[in-house]
Design a protein around this motif. Structure first.
Motif, mmCIF file in Angstrom:
data_model
loop_
_atom_site.group_PDB
_atom_site.id
_atom_site.type_symbol
_atom_site.label_atom_id
_atom_site.label_comp_id
_atom_site.label_asym_id
_atom_site.label_seq_id
_atom_site.Cartn_x
_atom_site.Cartn_y
_atom_site.Cartn_z
ATOM 1 N N ALA A 30 0.842 -1.211 0.000
ATOM 2 C CA ALA A 30 0.000 0.000 0.000
ATOM 3 C C ALA A 30 0.870 1.252 0.000
ATOM 4 N N SER A 31 1.980 1.217 0.700
ATOM 5 C CA SER A 31 2.755 2.458 0.753
ATOM 6 C C SER A 31 3.689 2.632 -0.457
ATOM 7 N N LEU A 32 3.706 1.642 -1.361
ATOM 8 C CA LEU A 32 4.557 1.795 -2.547
ATOM 9 C C LEU A 32 3.842 2.531 -3.693
ATOM 10 N N ARG A 33 2.578 2.860 -3.453
ATOM 11 C CA ARG A 33 1.770 3.455 -4.514
ATOM 12 C C ARG A 33 2.436 4.657 -5.201
ATOM 13 N N PRO A 34 2.949 5.620 -4.434
ATOM 14 C CA PRO A 34 3.576 6.775 -5.101
ATOM 15 C C PRO A 34 4.791 6.378 -5.948
ATOM 16 N N LEU A 35 5.485 5.332 -5.545
ATOM 17 C CA LEU A 35 6.637 4.867 -6.333
ATOM 18 C C LEU A 35 6.166 4.289 -7.660
ATOM 19 N N PHE A 36 5.108 3.475 -7.606
ATOM 20 C CA PHE A 36 4.595 2.853 -8.827
ATOM 21 C C PHE A 36 3.981 3.891 -9.765
ATOM 22 N N LYS A 37 3.538 5.011 -9.190
ATOM 23 C CA LYS A 37 3.003 6.086 -10.030
ATOM 24 C C LYS A 37 4.129 6.784 -10.776
ATOM 25 N N SER A 38 5.317 6.801 -10.148
ATOM 26 C CA SER A 38 6.424 7.555 -10.738
ATOM 27 C C SER A 38 7.156 6.768 -11.825
ATOM 28 N N THR A 39 6.995 5.460 -11.846
ATOM 29 C CA THR A 39 7.663 4.639 -12.874
ATOM 30 C C THR A 39 6.887 3.333 -13.053
#
Ligand code: NDP
Length: 450
Positions: A30-39
């Motif tokens: 759940a907390s990796l969401r912003p990372l997956f949005k960036s790449t």
């Protein structure tokens, strides 16, 4: 976040009935969401599906003879979860609650913790449902030997280097190391947490507790505050709790509680550390002994705990150090801590706060250090023990402690800076998960599909 649900649905089918493991996976993903949005590179390489699947799970029979000559049988495990950035590294837990799901949760957390430490170590975990309580010294030795009689085939100083955890301290590591040496003929750094006479590192015993306090001090420093003069609550009374109490006292804070699985002590004058060590490290007795000596300390047995609550967290404090076990602090406990003015929580234990308790801490904006960051001092110092073994050196206590302090500051900076990079300043759950994941995932991509 469809990828979280898809992953959990798939794990429910492939790895049924492992709630602690699902909980750990959900929190990280759940907390990796912003990372997956960036790449999109992690999705392209199917890293999520790969990283939640251990590279290897070893399950074995551990038959041993008790003092009456009866045959006893336990189950032994070693989860070799991820070796992208180094040999598997993580503790062994001996506790009746141990099962595959608990060890997978611990092994999964260990991947990111070890990555955050900045050291070249992969993630693993192991143990057994053996209950050391009430066993004689000879039974403990025979069990440790029986456990190592199988484990030795799967470990060595470049492949997998286990350490201690709940129920496994210096004594158990000694018996396992002795048996490994007998079976293999090798005197090598295959286990950490060893005795000082035979390859152990000074400050390893203290490292997890000290490290959790250093992490708290770093969080408070970033807010222009410190632990000095603060009343603190600590749960547990094992390795992590004892050295958390010790470092808190050295820094001028006042820890007032400790607990075990039978109950907890509240000593408003401050915990008597020498007595605590005598009871837990020498006599291996229960905390009722503490109240027998200190009549003004209050002992509350577990039978008197309010339903679904851990009353350690109802004792007013400014900083809390959960240092016993997983899910020992729920959302009601979290609300009570916040209501009483707690501004800092640093987790010595692994996943001690339930997900909604974590949310409450983050929403309140307090200094909250998740276990995978705050308790990484133990494994980091284990790696320092490996480095000393490999170079045939032994460093002084001060040297190891000063390296530990630097490592904890580095972990804090990594969590802090990553949280800022992803526009959630102060959210060290997000910071720890993204920083820990990114390094391992990038290594996995560079090493190809293996
Ligand atoms: P110990 O076995 O030395 O101590 C554990 C303490 O927690 C004991 O006081 C024990 O009480 C209590 N406890 C254990 N299980 C329960 C339970 N189900 N309910 C209530 N109390 C419980 O273990 P450690 O101090 O090494 O480990 C504590 C935590 O820290 C664990 O979560 C571990 O994974 C984590 N950790 C440990 C590291 C290390 O270097 N040792 C490194 C990083 C994390 P009792 O004796 O009555 O069972």
């Amino acid at each position: 976040m469809p990828y979280v649900k898809e992953t959990l649905d798939s794990l429910a089918k492939t790895s049924p009935a492992q709630p602690e493991f699902y909980q750990a996976v959900e929190e990280v993903l759940a907390s990796l969401r912003p990372l997956f949005k960036s790449t999109d590179k992690y999705m392209k390489h199917n890293i999520i599906q790969r990283i939640v699947e251990p590279e290897r799970q070893i399950i074995f029979r551990v038959p041993w003879l008790d003092d009456k000559g009866n045959v006893q049988v336990n189950t032994g495990y070693r989860i070799q979860f991820n070796s992208a950035i180094g040999p598997y590294k993580g503790g062994l837990r001996f506790h009746p609650s141990v099962n595959l799901g608990i060890l997978k949760f611990l092994g999964f957390e260990q991947i990111f913790k070890n990555s955050l430490s900045g050291l070249p170590i992969g993630g693993g975990k192991g143990g057994s449902n053996f209950d050391p309580k009430g066993k004689s010294e000879n039974e403990i030795m025979r069990f440790c030997q029986a456990f190592m009689a199988e484990l030795y085939r799967h470990i060595d100083d470049h492949t997998d280097v286990p350490a201690g955890d709940i129920g496994v301290g210096g004594r158990e590591i000694g018996y396992m190391f002795g048996y490994y040496k007998k079976l293999t003929g090798l005197y090598e750094g295959v286990l950490t947490g060893k005795g000082l006479l035979w390859g152990g590192s000074l400050a390893r015993t203290q490292a997890t507790g000290y490290g959790s306090v250093y992490f708290a001090e770093n969080m408070l420093k970033a807010r222009g505050d410190s632990l000095e003069g603060k009343v603190c609550t600590v749960s547990g009374s094992g390795n992590v709790a004892i050295y958390t109490v010790e470092k808190l006292q050295q820094l001028g804070a006042k820890p007032v509680t400790v607990s075990d699985s039978s109950g907890f002590i509240h000593d408003p004058k401050g915990i008597d550390l020498a007595l605590l060590k005598q009871i837990k490290e020498v006599e291996r007795a229960r905390l009722t002994r503490y109240a027998e000596v200190h009549k003004d300390a209050v002992y509350t047995p577990v039978e008197k705990y309010p339903p679904n609550r851990n009353p350690v967290w109802s004792v007013p404090c400014q900083a809390a150090f959960p240092s016993a076990t997983q899910n020992e602090l729920n959302v009601e406990d979290a609300r009570e801590l916040l209501k009483n003015g707690c501004i800092c929580v640093s987790e010595g234990a692994n996943m001690p706060s339930t997900p909604d308790a974590v949310e409450a801490f983050i929403a309140a904006g307090i200094a909250y250090g998740p276990g995978k960051a705050a308790n990484a001092g133990g494994v980091s110092t284990s790696q320092l023990e490996m480095a000393q073994n490999a170079s045939m050196q032994s460093w002084s206590f001060e040297e190891v402690d000063s390296k530990l302090k630097k490592i904890m500051a580095g972990i804090f900076n990594s969590c802090h800076n990553t949280a800022e990079e992803f526009k959630q300043p102060g959210n060290y759950v997000l910071g720890a998960n993204i920083a820990g994941f990114r390094k391992v995932a990038d290594a996995m991509i560079e090493q190809g599909v293996v």
